[in-house]
Enzyme design. Structure first.
Site, PDB file in Angstrom:
ATOM      1  CB  SER A  17      -0.909   0.004   1.231  1.00 40.99           C
ATOM      2  OG  SER A  17      -0.157  -0.149   2.425  1.00 40.99           O
ATOM      3  CG  ASP A 128       2.344  -4.684 -13.930  1.00 42.21           C
ATOM      4  OD1 ASP A 128       1.440  -4.867 -14.764  1.00 42.21           O
ATOM      5  OD2 ASP A 128       2.116  -4.497 -12.725  1.00 42.21           O
TER       6      ASP A 128
END
Length: 325
Positions: A17, A128
């Site tokens: 996070s 990615d």
């Protein structure tokens, strides 16, 4: 982490996070990524992470997000980055129906391809690329989230479950064990098209639908366009849907021929037919951009790290600074 005031959560991912925070000593706003789902019991384990190793090598590039510090505290790992205002996915969502100008798309993509050329030439690929992993502040765009980054020559086969499906190259979908940095180029072709249309180019609902969406745009591969892909498909008993494809201008009627030709070449079935990042920078679409002067050998930027000795045995910090070779 005592030197930072944490402000608020700004992002959430599979492996961590992200929080905005303020450095109490300097007042600088930073982004702190707290790694989750794992305890880090040694400093060596932290600095040997592929994300950390690749960023230490490449944080000096102006279009790659800068890693400020690596902190291990109570077996939790924190990566401290420079703060960027938003990501490209958020910008696209905010636009509504107001498409970006071609100059805006050109400027952003020029910066990203410079970063990719730098990265690929140093033996790494991102794996990615997607709008959410391209950070933007004041018209400057930077590659971020290197959690899937690997050395190109680190040994194959590579992991198949990488990249977000909408930006996943077909050779990865067909489980090729030998994919290359060309998968980053495919993703950039899809991202460029999305910037022009504000809609994903290949928004598949699942693997089969994803391949159908690709075939519907660029046409079914043939023995001439991608023989290796047909062999991969036969190896997994997959039959491509037969579709003729359409011209990119159908999706982007107001976009220049230079832009659509570049997107088409980036989204080639055969990865060996896709241009490299360095070649893309020479494409006519970017001829307006040439203001960058290559650095001389004496001023090549580099990154180095220095471990900070801390009296708290539960805390270790590594500072990342720009250096000159």
């Amino acid at each position: 982490m005592e030197k930072y005031w944490v402000i608020q959560k700004v992002g959430e991912g599979t492996f961590g996070s992200v929080w905005s925070a303020i450095n109490k000593q300097t007042g600088e706003v930073v982004a702190v990524k707290q790694m989750k789902n794992k305890k880090y019991h040694s400093w060596e384990e932290c600095i040997n992470l592929s994300e950390v190793k690749s960023l230490i090598k490449m944080s000096s590039h102006p279009n790659i997000v800068k890693l400020r510090e690596v902190i291990r505290e109570h077996d939790i790992l924190y990566l401290v980055f420079e703060y960027m205002e938003c990501n490209l996915h958020q910008l696209i969502r905010k636009r509504g129906r107001r498409v970006f100008s071609e100059d805006e798309v050109r400027n952003w993509c020029f910066q990203v391809f410079h970063a990719l050329a730098y990265m690929h030439q140093r033996g790494y690929f991102h794996r990615d690329l997607k709008p959410a992993n391209l950070l933007v502040s004041n018209n400057v765009i930077k590659l971020a989230d290197f959690g899937s980054a690997r050395k190109i020559n680190s040994g194959q086969p590579f992991t198949q479950n990488i990249t977000t499906p909408w930006y996943r190259a077909p050779e990865v979908m067909l489980k090729s064990p030998t994919y290359t940095s060309a998968i980053d180029m495919w993703a950039m072709g899809a991202i460029m098209a999305e910037l022009f249309t504000l809609r994903p180019l290949f928004p598949g609902l699942n693997g089969a639908d994803q391949m159908y969406k690709i075939c519907s745009v660029i046409g079914t591969p043939t023995d001439n366009s991608w023989p290796h892909g047909l062999r991969l498909a036969r190896g997994m008993n997959y039959q491509f849907p037969y579709l003729p494809g359409v011209h990119m201008s159908i999706f982007m009627p107001s976009v220049s021929d230079d832009a659509t030709s570049l997107i088409r070449s980036l989204c080639s079935w055969d990865p060996f037919k896709r241009p490299t990042a360095a070649q893309v920078l020479q494409h006519p679409f970017f001829h307006k951009c040439y203001y960058v002067i290559p650095p001389s050998p004496r001023t090549t930027p580099a990154a180095y790290c220095q471990q900070n000795t801390n009296t708290n045995k539960n805390t270790a910090v590594i500072g990342i600074q720009a250096g000159i070779c």
